[in-house]
Design a protein around this motif. Structure first.
Motif: not given
Length: 231
Positions: A88-90, A182-185, A188-189, A208-210
């Motif tokens: 999911a994060r990737h 990419f790694s940082t994102t 936060f997703v 995604g923030m929600l």
């Protein structure tokens, strides 16, 4: 404020989020340690974005194999949760950071990005079904195999065609910046599949923030692989 660069997906993370967010470990997510953005950024220093993505692909393949090889339902569930969490994060991080770079730098990059987003949608739909299943479900293994078939096809095309095309049209320094972003994102997703959510920034970022806080809360009550299961 939360800002996105207009084309690349590179972004500036708010200090308040950076100071309070949580950092997952390499294999088992942790929920108690604050992350240091400088550490994340430096961890990708000198690494091309294609290498970072290929590393994720290799981890996903191993997690898939671990689910198949698990001898009991508890182990299957742990690797199932890890696989869902990572995939999911990737996927979302690619859509926010990498695909906008395709569109900006690669000839016919928009068609490439649209194709990859369509393939991601298929994967998200299957992942959404898989994340609701337990190993006792008769559709558990068929759904997992169908998911991996779609994902592995996407991975092969991305590694053979898309990522080399991107690397040919950006320099090494910029590739490193994309790898860092990419790694940082990924921190936060969302950590679950939300197939009805937008698949392009800035709408995907806002959605995604929600969804992320609830996903991370749910993760706290799930089982993940133990340290001695890494090997």
């Amino acid at each position: 404020m939360y800002r996105l660069a207009t084309h690349t997906g590179l972004r500036q993370v708010p200090r308040s989020i950076a100071n309070n967010a949580v950092r997952p470990a390499l294999v088992t997510p942790r929920f108690v340690q604050p992350i240091d953005i400088r550490t994340i950024m430096s961890s990708s220093s000198g690494v091309k974005v294609s290498d970072r993505i290929k590393h994720d692909h290799a981890e996903l393949e191993q997690q898939y194999k671990n689910i198949i090889a698990a001898k009991d339902d508890d182990t299957k569930v742990r690797w199932q949760n890890q696989f869902i969490w990572e995939l999911a994060r990737h996927s979302i991080a690619e859509e926010i950071v990498v695909y906008p770079a395709f569109e900006k730098f690669v000839p016919n990059g928009k068609q490439m990005a649209d194709k990859d987003r369509a393939e991601h949608q298929t994967v998200k739909n299957l992942l959404y079904e898989f994340q609701k299943m337990t190993p006792s479900n008769s559709d558990f293994r068929p759904t997992l195999d169908n998911l991996w078939a779609a994902l592995s096809k996407h991975i092969k095309e991305e590694e053979r065609e898309d990522l080399p095309a991107l690397e040919q049209h950006i320099d090494e320094a910029y590739s490193g910046k994309l790898a860092s972003s990419f790694s940082t994102t990924k921190h936060f997703v969302p950590t679950q599949s939300h197939p009805s959510a937008p698949d392009k920034p800035p709408y995907e970022t806002a959605a995604g923030m929600l969804a992320t806080p609830l996903d991370k809360l749910m993760d706290m009550f799930k089982k993940f692989p133990k340290e001695d299961m890494k090997a």
